[in-house]
Design a protein around this motif. Sequence first.
Motif, PDB file in Angstrom:
ATOM      1  N   PHE A 128       0.840  -1.196   0.000  1.00 39.48           N
ATOM      2  CA  PHE A 128       0.000   0.000   0.000  1.00 39.48           C
ATOM      3  C   PHE A 128       0.879   1.252   0.000  1.00 39.48           C
ATOM      4  O   PHE A 128       0.682   2.174  -0.803  1.00 39.48           O
ATOM      5  CB  PHE A 128      -0.914  -0.006   1.219  1.00 39.48           C
ATOM      6  N   LEU A 129       1.869   1.298   0.891  1.00 36.85           N
ATOM      7  CA  LEU A 129       2.738   2.473   0.988  1.00 36.85           C
ATOM      8  C   LEU A 129       3.640   2.609  -0.237  1.00 36.85           C
ATOM      9  O   LEU A 129       3.919   3.724  -0.684  1.00 36.85           O
ATOM     10  CB  LEU A 129       3.579   2.388   2.261  1.00 36.85           C
ATOM     11  N   LEU A 130       4.089   1.497  -0.782  1.00 40.00           N
ATOM     12  CA  LEU A 130       4.916   1.555  -1.985  1.00 40.00           C
ATOM     13  C   LEU A 130       4.140   2.181  -3.142  1.00 40.00           C
ATOM     14  O   LEU A 130       4.687   2.991  -3.907  1.00 40.00           O
ATOM     15  CB  LEU A 130       5.382   0.145  -2.365  1.00 40.00           C
ATOM     16  N   MET A 131       2.851   1.843  -3.255  1.00 43.33           N
ATOM     17  CA  MET A 131       2.032   2.422  -4.314  1.00 43.33           C
ATOM     18  C   MET A 131       1.796   3.919  -4.080  1.00 43.33           C
ATOM     19  O   MET A 131       1.736   4.697  -5.038  1.00 43.33           O
ATOM     20  CB  MET A 131       0.697   1.687  -4.406  1.00 43.33           C
ATOM     21  N   VAL A 132       1.638   4.329  -2.835  1.00 41.71           N
ATOM     22  CA  VAL A 132       1.509   5.761  -2.527  1.00 41.71           C
ATOM     23  C   VAL A 132       2.751   6.499  -3.013  1.00 41.71           C
ATOM     24  O   VAL A 132       2.656   7.560  -3.647  1.00 41.71           O
ATOM     25  CB  VAL A 132       1.311   5.985  -1.022  1.00 41.71           C
ATOM     26  N   PHE A 133       3.912   5.944  -2.726  1.00 42.08           N
ATOM     27  CA  PHE A 133       5.192   6.545  -3.129  1.00 42.08           C
ATOM     28  C   PHE A 133       5.316   6.605  -4.650  1.00 42.08           C
ATOM     29  O   PHE A 133       5.633   7.659  -5.230  1.00 42.08           O
ATOM     30  CB  PHE A 133       6.335   5.709  -2.535  1.00 42.08           C
ATOM     31  N   LEU A 134       5.054   5.495  -5.324  1.00 44.24           N
ATOM     32  CA  LEU A 134       5.241   5.438  -6.773  1.00 44.24           C
ATOM     33  C   LEU A 134       4.250   6.342  -7.508  1.00 44.24           C
ATOM     34  O   LEU A 134       4.616   7.036  -8.464  1.00 44.24           O
ATOM     35  CB  LEU A 134       5.090   3.989  -7.263  1.00 44.24           C
ATOM     36  N   ARG A 135       3.007   6.373  -7.064  1.00 44.33           N
ATOM     37  CA  ARG A 135       2.001   7.176  -7.767  1.00 44.33           C
ATOM     38  C   ARG A 135       2.246   8.676  -7.571  1.00 44.33           C
ATOM     39  O   ARG A 135       1.822   9.475  -8.407  1.00 44.33           O
ATOM     40  CB  ARG A 135       0.599   6.799  -7.294  1.00 44.33           C
ATOM     41  N   TYR A 136       2.906   9.036  -6.501  1.00 47.23           N
ATOM     42  CA  TYR A 136       3.209  10.458  -6.298  1.00 47.23           C
ATOM     43  C   TYR A 136       4.294  10.927  -7.254  1.00 47.23           C
ATOM     44  O   TYR A 136       4.183  12.014  -7.848  1.00 47.23           O
ATOM     45  CB  TYR A 136       3.660  10.689  -4.849  1.00 47.23           C
ATOM     46  N   PHE A 137       5.339  10.128  -7.440  1.00 46.78           N
ATOM     47  CA  PHE A 137       6.463  10.572  -8.259  1.00 46.78           C
ATOM     48  C   PHE A 137       6.295  10.219  -9.737  1.00 46.78           C
ATOM     49  O   PHE A 137       6.833  10.921 -10.596  1.00 46.78           O
ATOM     50  CB  PHE A 137       7.767   9.983  -7.718  1.00 46.78           C
ATOM     51  N   PHE A 138       5.570   9.136 -10.064  1.00 48.29           N
ATOM     52  CA  PHE A 138       5.330   8.800 -11.470  1.00 48.29           C
ATOM     53  C   PHE A 138       4.093   9.555 -11.950  1.00 48.29           C
ATOM     54  O   PHE A 138       3.066   8.958 -12.297  1.00 48.29           O
ATOM     55  CB  PHE A 138       5.138   7.292 -11.632  1.00 48.29           C
ATOM     56  N   ASP A 139       4.187  10.849 -11.983  1.00 41.29           N
ATOM     57  CA  ASP A 139       3.076  11.725 -12.343  1.00 41.29           C
ATOM     58  C   ASP A 139       3.592  12.753 -13.336  1.00 41.29           C
ATOM     59  O   ASP A 139       4.353  13.656 -12.966  1.00 41.29           O
ATOM     60  CB  ASP A 139       2.519  12.397 -11.086  1.00 41.29           C
ATOM     61  N   GLY A 294       8.032   5.847   0.923  1.00 45.46           N
ATOM     62  CA  GLY A 294       8.661   4.835   0.093  1.00 45.46           C
ATOM     63  C   GLY A 294       9.671   4.003   0.872  1.00 45.46           C
ATOM     64  O   GLY A 294       9.721   2.775   0.731  1.00 45.46           O
ATOM     65  N   ALA A 295      10.476   4.678   1.701  1.00 54.17           N
ATOM     66  CA  ALA A 295      11.459   3.956   2.520  1.00 54.17           C
ATOM     67  C   ALA A 295      10.767   2.999   3.480  1.00 54.17           C
ATOM     68  O   ALA A 295      11.192   1.843   3.645  1.00 54.17           O
ATOM     69  CB  ALA A 295      12.318   4.959   3.289  1.00 54.17           C
ATOM     70  N   LEU A 296       9.683   3.457   4.119  1.00 54.17           N
ATOM     71  CA  LEU A 296       8.957   2.601   5.048  1.00 54.17           C
ATOM     72  C   LEU A 296       8.340   1.412   4.323  1.00 54.17           C
ATOM     73  O   LEU A 296       8.376   0.278   4.816  1.00 54.17           O
ATOM     74  CB  LEU A 296       7.871   3.408   5.764  1.00 54.17           C
ATOM     75  N   GLY A 297       7.774   1.651   3.130  1.00 55.61           N
ATOM     76  CA  GLY A 297       7.205   0.546   2.359  1.00 55.61           C
ATOM     77  C   GLY A 297       8.243  -0.500   2.003  1.00 55.61           C
ATOM     78  O   GLY A 297       8.008  -1.708   2.149  1.00 55.61           O
TER      79      GLY A 297
END
Length: 343
Positions: A128-139, A294-297
């Motif tokens: 869940f957290l990894l997707m939050v990280f990726l969707r924020y920067f892959f924009d 992202g680090a936490l994920g």
Amino acid sequence: MARYFQYVRFPLLCCLIGLVAVLVSRGLTAAWLTLVLLALEISLSFDNAVVNARVLEQLTPGQQRFFLTWGLVIPVFGVRFLGPLLLVALAGGVGLGEAFDAAMHHPDHYRELLELAEPRILAFGGMFLLMVFLRYFFDEAKTLHWVQRLEARLAQAGRIESLEVALALAVLLAVALALPSELRGDVLISGLVGLVLQILSTSLAQFFGGDEAAMGRLAAHGGVVSLIYLELLDASFSLDGTIGAFAITNQLPLILTGLGLGALFIRSLTVLLTRERALDRLIYLEHGAHYAIGALGFLMLAGVVIAPWGLHVPEWLSGLIGVVLLALSLWDSLRQARRPRLS
């Protein structure tokens, strides 16, 4: 400073009362453990407050009040108590009543059951957290960058449709392949559930936030979806802290007290960031928070890989990385704010 202090005055008073109550009823050692748990929760969830504040800015005052009141009850008792209780029952093959009895009267046995469920819990939260990280920067629409070269390239890569989903699935597959065969199925399902929930919640929020919707329906449905997303985000942040708390103490009342007081403090910090519009001035703070996410994920997913061997990622490492990244982004934001603006 006096204006800012009023936001944290109530949680500081509650923390003081709670620690004194534990000191009087259970002694100095219990009070110290509660203080450690409180600090653990704050260090792990500070970045959560930043992300929550940005989402809350889009909600009505009534929806904000709902989240900041009932939204506290759900993470404290739902995520930190009922959630692990349900996962323990499923992973341990025991009834919910037996898991509850173990939590209340046999904390050592409950901790054993929780450790059995740990890979599934971490896989859900980590994805869940990894997707939050990726969707924020892959924009591709993202134009403000903190780490300029890296973030500009990530934003450009965001033009490739669903690239972040493909990367997240590749990470999950790599994690599953590194596990013993008997764990792979459960971890894959848990991770996929975390990934799907993150995609579904953010996609629904974007859909209801579209300009084509009527404004009344937009406020009602968009607010509800955003609130659900905030609760899911809270849950993902809280999972590793809940597991890590048992490494500090197996006394459930102390865990609920320490983590609950920490969650109350984080809620007040969220209110401060939202109502003072601090993120509009501290322009890189949101970036730092998402790097910490992202680090936490990744650390949670790493914990899945090493859990079968009786190892775990220390909670202080997760907290330290988050605090350092937020401190750097805060310092750079303040430095940027002090620069003279060209007219």
